[in-house]
Design an enzyme around this catalytic site. Structure first.
Site, short mmCIF file in Angstrom:
data_model
loop_
_atom_site.label_atom_id
_atom_site.label_comp_id
_atom_site.label_asym_id
_atom_site.label_seq_id
_atom_site.Cartn_x
_atom_site.Cartn_y
_atom_site.Cartn_z
N SER A 5 -53.21 -65.42 -15.56
CA SER A 5 -52.48 -65.91 -14.52
C SER A 5 -51.18 -65.18 -14.60
O SER A 5 -50.83 -64.78 -13.39
CB SER A 5 -52.14 -67.42 -14.63
OG SER A 5 -51.61 -68.07 -13.59
N ARG A 26 -62.76 -70.08 -18.53
CA ARG A 26 -61.61 -69.39 -18.26
C ARG A 26 -60.56 -69.89 -18.88
O ARG A 26 -60.62 -71.03 -19.58
CB ARG A 26 -61.30 -69.67 -16.71
CG ARG A 26 -60.63 -71.04 -16.34
CD ARG A 26 -59.01 -70.92 -15.97
NE ARG A 26 -58.52 -69.91 -15.65
CZ ARG A 26 -57.74 -69.38 -14.62
NH1 ARG A 26 -57.80 -70.48 -13.73
NH2 ARG A 26 -57.13 -68.33 -14.47
N ASN A 75 -45.56 -79.14 -9.59
CA ASN A 75 -45.67 -78.31 -10.93
C ASN A 75 -47.02 -77.84 -10.76
O ASN A 75 -47.57 -77.34 -11.67
CB ASN A 75 -45.51 -79.19 -11.90
CG ASN A 75 -45.12 -78.34 -13.19
OD1 ASN A 75 -44.71 -77.13 -13.09
ND2 ASN A 75 -45.61 -78.60 -14.53
N LEU A 97 -51.38 -61.69 -13.81
CA LEU A 97 -51.96 -61.12 -12.43
C LEU A 97 -50.62 -61.09 -11.55
O LEU A 97 -50.47 -60.55 -10.33
CB LEU A 97 -52.94 -62.13 -11.94
CG LEU A 97 -54.31 -61.94 -12.17
CD1 LEU A 97 -55.19 -63.10 -11.86
CD2 LEU A 97 -54.81 -60.84 -11.52
N ARG A 98 -49.53 -61.81 -11.71
CA ARG A 98 -48.43 -61.80 -11.09
C ARG A 98 -47.46 -60.47 -11.09
O ARG A 98 -46.68 -60.31 -10.44
CB ARG A 98 -47.17 -62.82 -11.60
CG ARG A 98 -47.86 -64.26 -11.11
CD ARG A 98 -46.74 -65.56 -11.57
NE ARG A 98 -47.34 -66.78 -11.19
CZ ARG A 98 -47.08 -67.37 -10.06
NH1 ARG A 98 -46.93 -66.84 -9.21
NH2 ARG A 98 -47.74 -68.62 -9.66
N SER A 129 -25.32 -31.51 -14.43
CA SER A 129 -24.89 -31.88 -15.63
C SER A 129 -23.56 -32.30 -15.81
O SER A 129 -22.91 -31.89 -14.92
CB SER A 129 -25.02 -30.74 -16.55
OG SER A 129 -24.45 -31.08 -17.83
N HIS A 182 -53.54 -21.41 -23.31
CA HIS A 182 -52.66 -21.48 -24.57
C HIS A 182 -51.34 -20.81 -24.64
O HIS A 182 -50.80 -20.63 -25.85
CB HIS A 182 -53.71 -20.72 -25.97
CG HIS A 182 -54.94 -21.32 -25.62
ND1 HIS A 182 -55.75 -22.19 -25.95
CD2 HIS A 182 -56.09 -20.50 -25.07
CE1 HIS A 182 -56.83 -22.43 -25.84
NE2 HIS A 182 -57.33 -21.19 -25.18
N ASN A 224 -38.38 -37.38 -13.15
CA ASN A 224 -38.31 -38.78 -12.73
C ASN A 224 -39.78 -39.25 -12.43
O ASN A 224 -40.14 -40.35 -12.89
CB ASN A 224 -37.48 -39.10 -11.42
CG ASN A 224 -37.43 -40.51 -10.83
OD1 ASN A 224 -38.57 -40.87 -10.30
ND2 ASN A 224 -36.41 -41.20 -11.37
#
Length: 456
Positions: free
Chosen positions: A340, A335, A90, A343-344, A295, A171, A309
């Site tokens: 954690s 910390r 784990n 960051l993934r 369309s 403008h 896009n």
């Protein structure tokens, strides 16, 4: 339900998976494991190369080659084994340590020093260096090359259309003319600045233990200069050393990294919107592609979908990277674990970037300048010559030149004849009158062409 491009939750792994392939080997869990293994192996090799650590004698050529092979040949089966170990531990980093101990179990020389795998390290020592390597690799092998492709494409537009005059709009209203190429050159210059900033961005790393003070290191080997040792190791990975940290590298550089990408993306959003607008104004035509439908109900439509896009995906990218940039530098005391899970997602924002960059390039490939329309529009806006006329009038001391042109032109559609008649009545040298008479909205482009030519 089997995982596939049809059943994937994220469009990065579904609809758009073919567009983000270059990032998968870097930012996937497989990629993170690969970099973790590399850092652990290099740390063990560094320990072995240090004379003061007599318990880890210098490795033979064969032992180093075996370790190098673990790094070079890391594959999906290895990653699957780490996941299997993690189901027991784990703990993802501890699983990497146990995996390496398994890999060397038949190598007598290495088995003797197996307890020096992950020696004095906190998990974050391994993780922060892995993340740094991921970002460095992605920048150099994927992002900067993609940026260069975009810069090259827009540079091509600048050069190809450098002499084609364009009615500017400030403008939203008619303003002094430019050229299509010069407007592209403006974008190129902006993008090149951001390219250099990301290229030169510092990518930092640390390996200094549980709270950044080498506590464990010094307890075992008090006579080693671990500060210097740490610097040597981090820089050997091609990463800049951060000497002052808590348990975690504070991630300020990640914010700087993503901020540079967000700035580049924001410029592309600006470009996408401008091209969208130019298409709407009929300044550009779009080449049609056989079989494409614009369309579901209006057969005539050729929509600027590529720029749309791109804009949408860059918005997603910037949102993700902005959150990472704002969240990651904040960690409670020495910390907490909130970084954690965040960051993934290092590769998520960059994945949306790749989709967007490809869309912008595709949109560019369909563009075709509608020069007759541009010239017609310029010819309908002779009032833009009020600027050069009043400027020449100022030179020759004519009273209230701005006000006189304002009275003639403001809010009005002025004809060529009206401008010619106004010039004829000016009390200025004849050669200046002739020069002004030769001006047209299409030729009043200043140094636009020369500025494009100076771009390179």
């Amino acid at each position: 339900m089997q995982l596939s491009t049809l059943t994937a939750l994220s469009p990065l792994d579904g609809r758009y998976q073919d567009k983000v392939t270059p990032l998968r080997a870097i930012f996937s869990e497989f990629g993170l494991m690969k970099f973790r293994v590399a850092v652990e192996v290099r740390w063990l090799q560094k320990l072995a190369s240090t004379a003061d650590i007599t318990e880890v004698p210098p490795f033979s050529t064969q032992a180093n080659a075996f370790l190098d092979g673990i790094v070079a040949n890391f594959n999906e089966a290895d990653a699957a084994r780490i996941k299997e170990i993690e189901r027991t531990t784990n703990h993802d980093v501890k699983a990497v340590e146990y995996f390496l101990k398994e890999k060397i179990q038949n190598e007598v020389e290495l088995v003797k020093v197996s307890e020096f795998i992950h020696f004095a390290c906190t998990s974050e020592d391994i993780n922060n260096l892995s993340h740094a390597l991921m970002l460095s690799t992605a920048r150099d092998e994927v992002i900067l090359p993609e940026w260069q492709k975009l810069i090259d494409e827009i540079t091509r537009l600048a050069e190809e259309y450098k002499t084609i005059p364009l009615l500017s709009r400030t403008h939203g209203q008619p303003a002094s003319p430019s050229t299509v190429g010069k407007e592209m050159a403006n974008v190129v210059y902006r993008l090149k600045r951001q390219f250099k900033q990301l290229q030169n961005a510092e990518i930092l790393g640390k390996i200094n233990g549980a709270v950044g003070n080498y506590n464990a290191h010094l307890s075992a080997y008090p006579n080693i200069d671990w500060h210097k040792f740490s610097e040597e190791f981090v820089t050997s990975l091609g990463i800049q050393w951060n000497p002052y940290t808590t348990q975690i590298e504070p991630h300020d550089y990640i914010t700087e990294f993503f901020d540079a990408v967000v700035r580049f993306n924001t410029i592309i959003i600006d470009f996408d919107r401008d091209l969208w607008g130019y298409i709407a104004l009929n300044h550009f035509k779009q080449r049609t592609i056989a079989g494409e439908i614009g369309s579901s109900t209006m057969p005539h439509k050729v929509n600027p979908i590529d720029f749309e896009n791109s804009e949408g995906n860059l918005g997603l990218a910037n949102a993700v990277m902005t959150h990472l940039g704002q969240k990651l530098p904040i960690s409670r005391w020495q910390r907490d674990l909130t970084d954690s899970t965040v960051l993934r997602n290092l590769g998520v924002g960059l994945g949306y970037c790749l989709i967007a960059y490809a869309s912008t390039r595709k949109g560019i490939s369909k563009l075709e300048v509608n020069q007759p329309h541009l010239l017609e529009e310029l010819n309908q806006n002779w009032e833009v010559l009020a600027e050069p006329i009043q400027t020449v009038m100022r030179r020759y001391g004519i009273e209230k030149p701005y006000e006189k042109l304002k009275e003639l032109t403001r809010g009005k559609r002025v004809t060529e004849q009206a401008m010619r008649e106004f010039i004829d009545k000016l009390d200025i040298p004849q050669e200046e009158k002739l020069r002004l008479q030769k001006l047209t909205p299409a030729t009043y482009i200043g140094a636009a062409v020369e500025l494009v030519e100076k771009l390179s």
